[in-house]
Write a protein that holds these residues in place. Structure first.
Motif, PDB file in Angstrom:
ATOM      1  N   PRO A  53       0.813  -1.222   0.000  1.00 38.88           N
ATOM      2  CA  PRO A  53       0.000   0.000   0.000  1.00 38.88           C
ATOM      3  C   PRO A  53       0.846   1.271   0.000  1.00 38.88           C
ATOM      4  O   PRO A  53       0.482   2.272  -0.623  1.00 38.88           O
ATOM      5  CB  PRO A  53      -0.818  -0.122   1.291  1.00 38.88           C
ATOM      6  N   ALA A  54       1.986   1.238   0.692  1.00 41.33           N
ATOM      7  CA  ALA A  54       2.867   2.407   0.712  1.00 41.33           C
ATOM      8  C   ALA A  54       3.417   2.680  -0.682  1.00 41.33           C
ATOM      9  O   ALA A  54       3.499   3.834  -1.122  1.00 41.33           O
ATOM     10  CB  ALA A  54       4.004   2.192   1.709  1.00 41.33           C
ATOM     11  N   LEU A  55       3.798   1.628  -1.399  1.00 38.57           N
ATOM     12  CA  LEU A  55       4.289   1.794  -2.771  1.00 38.57           C
ATOM     13  C   LEU A  55       3.190   2.341  -3.674  1.00 38.57           C
ATOM     14  O   LEU A  55       3.417   3.273  -4.449  1.00 38.57           O
ATOM     15  CB  LEU A  55       4.792   0.467  -3.319  1.00 38.57           C
ATOM     16  N   ARG A  56       1.985   1.765  -3.561  1.00 37.78           N
ATOM     17  CA  ARG A  56       0.884   2.225  -4.417  1.00 37.78           C
ATOM     18  C   ARG A  56       0.600   3.710  -4.183  1.00 37.78           C
ATOM     19  O   ARG A  56       0.389   4.476  -5.122  1.00 37.78           O
ATOM     20  CB  ARG A  56      -0.377   1.401  -4.150  1.00 37.78           C
ATOM     21  N   GLY A  57       0.630   4.115  -2.916  1.00 38.07           N
ATOM     22  CA  GLY A  57       0.402   5.516  -2.607  1.00 38.07           C
ATOM     23  C   GLY A  57       1.438   6.416  -3.250  1.00 38.07           C
ATOM     24  O   GLY A  57       1.122   7.512  -3.732  1.00 38.07           O
ATOM     25  N   TYR A  58       2.702   5.952  -3.278  1.00 35.80           N
ATOM     26  CA  TYR A  58       3.773   6.738  -3.901  1.00 35.80           C
ATOM     27  C   TYR A  58       3.625   6.766  -5.416  1.00 35.80           C
ATOM     28  O   TYR A  58       3.689   7.839  -6.043  1.00 35.80           O
ATOM     29  CB  TYR A  58       5.133   6.150  -3.506  1.00 35.80           C
ATOM     30  N   VAL A  59       3.416   5.605  -6.019  1.00 37.64           N
ATOM     31  CA  VAL A  59       3.350   5.509  -7.476  1.00 37.64           C
ATOM     32  C   VAL A  59       2.188   6.328  -8.034  1.00 37.64           C
ATOM     33  O   VAL A  59       2.294   6.925  -9.115  1.00 37.64           O
ATOM     34  CB  VAL A  59       3.232   4.024  -7.907  1.00 37.64           C
ATOM     35  N   GLU A  60       1.100   6.383  -7.307  1.00 30.92           N
ATOM     36  CA  GLU A  60      -0.082   7.095  -7.784  1.00 30.92           C
ATOM     37  C   GLU A  60      -0.120   8.558  -7.339  1.00 30.92           C
ATOM     38  O   GLU A  60      -1.110   9.253  -7.597  1.00 30.92           O
ATOM     39  CB  GLU A  60      -1.336   6.368  -7.304  1.00 30.92           C
ATOM     40  N   SER A  61       0.965   9.031  -6.727  1.00 28.76           N
ATOM     41  CA  SER A  61       1.019  10.417  -6.244  1.00 28.76           C
ATOM     42  C   SER A  61       1.866  11.282  -7.172  1.00 28.76           C
ATOM     43  O   SER A  61       2.655  10.775  -7.983  1.00 28.76           O
ATOM     44  CB  SER A  61       1.623  10.455  -4.843  1.00 28.76           C
ATOM     45  N   PRO A  62       1.753  12.605  -7.063  1.00 25.25           N
ATOM     46  CA  PRO A  62       2.590  13.515  -7.860  1.00 25.25           C
ATOM     47  C   PRO A  62       4.071  13.401  -7.527  1.00 25.25           C
ATOM     48  O   PRO A  62       4.917  13.851  -8.301  1.00 25.25           O
ATOM     49  CB  PRO A  62       2.053  14.907  -7.481  1.00 25.25           C
TER      50      PRO A  62
END
Length: 311
Positions: free
Chosen positions: A154-163
């Motif tokens: 989830p931490a990776l997904r949050g980063y990848v989908e963020s600006p």
């Protein structure tokens, strides 16, 4: 008259070398290849050509410098000029995937790595590391570009989908197992003329993005070296370093016609050694060298001088 030609795109990283060449009385000329022309109908001048093109050139506005350098090096090699760190070196410099494949070929252990293109593919690749910490990094990197540590998917997904997500310049992101060093340091082995010169211990307690260049210490926020006065130095040359891995490293460099490089490894809590970077545009830390009385740029200048004399 024959001279040494220095191929690069960043003068801040060559000033220490040219100073040493001046001290030795070696004639040289700098080829700054952030732009230029290449006339294939002409022959190159006589001399020794030293390539120190950087994979991180695009961070200084020189997006196509490595691509152009590759063509220039091929031209030089076609005309049988003496090239230090030729076409094979630049190919490895801009691709960690190729580095890891080459290291593995010669029995050097690297961290488990998956290369991915596309955000969803990055997330899917990270599933392979579920339950363990992992990092992301850029395939064509330099200066620790794109290096991020994640403890969960989830931490990776949050980063990848963020600006905040950093798109790699070649589009390839690496997802790699995180090797935890119990003492928070990595080791960098320096080679000149294909010969081991010294090893330096690099403190990683402040993060992954560490570069020994003096220019990084002055004002590069992505390379936090020596920004404050510390009791423990960030870089420390190891006295009398010896390890069997050096023989394998020398074999890798020899087989790939690479004469100048810095190779980095880390040990886990069990003492296993993992190699994760070959830097063919290596820099040296002035403070660590002054303390140890060993000087990489001086040795490099002497090596280039000896190659010029051979001509």
């Amino acid at each position: 008259m024959k001279k040494v030609y220095i191929i690069h795109e960043n003068s801040e990283w060559t000033v220490h070398l040219t100073k040493r060449l001046d001290e030795l009385g070696v004639l040289y000329e700098e080829w700054h290849l952030d732009s230029g022309r290449l006339d294939l109908s002409k022959e190159p001048p006589e001399g020794v050509f030293y390539n120190r093109m950087s994979a991180s050139s695009h961070t200084r506005g020189h997006r196509y410098a490595p691509e152009f350098t590759l063509q220039v090096l091929a031209w030089l090699e076609t005309h049988n000029r003496k090239v230090v760190n030729g076409t094979r070196a630049i190919q490895l410099e801009v691709s960690k995937v190729q580095q890891y494949l080459e290291l593995t070929k010669f029995g050097v252990q690297t961290p488990r790595t998956i290369a991915a293109v596309g955000k969803e593919q990055i997330i899917e690749a990270a599933n392979e590391f579920e339950g363990t910490a992992f990092i992301t990094k850029h395939n064509r990197a330099g200066k620790g570009l794109g290096v991020q540590l994640f403890q969960s998917l989830p931490a990776l997904r949050g980063y990848v989908e963020s600006p905040a997500f950093e798109e790699p310049v070649d589009g390839i992101t690496l997802i790699q197992e995180y090797i935890q060093s119990p003492e928070n340091y990595i080791t960098r082995c320096e080679f000149i003329g294909g010969r081991f010169i010294y090893a330096v211990k690099v403190d990683t307690s402040e993060g992954f993005q560490l570069c020994p260049a003096d220019a990084c210490q002055i004002g590069d926020l992505f390379c936090p070296v020596g920004e404050v006065v510390e009791e423990k130095p960030k870089f420390e040359i190891i006295d009398q370093f010896s390890d069997l891995i050096l023989r394998k490293y020398e074999k890798v460099l020899t087989e790939n016609q690479i004469e100048v490089a810095g190779i980095e490894f880390i040990r886990n809590a069990s003492g296993e050694l993992f190699t994760y970077d070959i830097n063919t545009n290596t820099n040296y830390n002035a403070d660590a060298e002054a303390k140890a009385g060993k000087f990489g740029m001086l040795e490099l200048a002497k090596f280039l001088q000896s190659e010029l004399i051979k001509l």
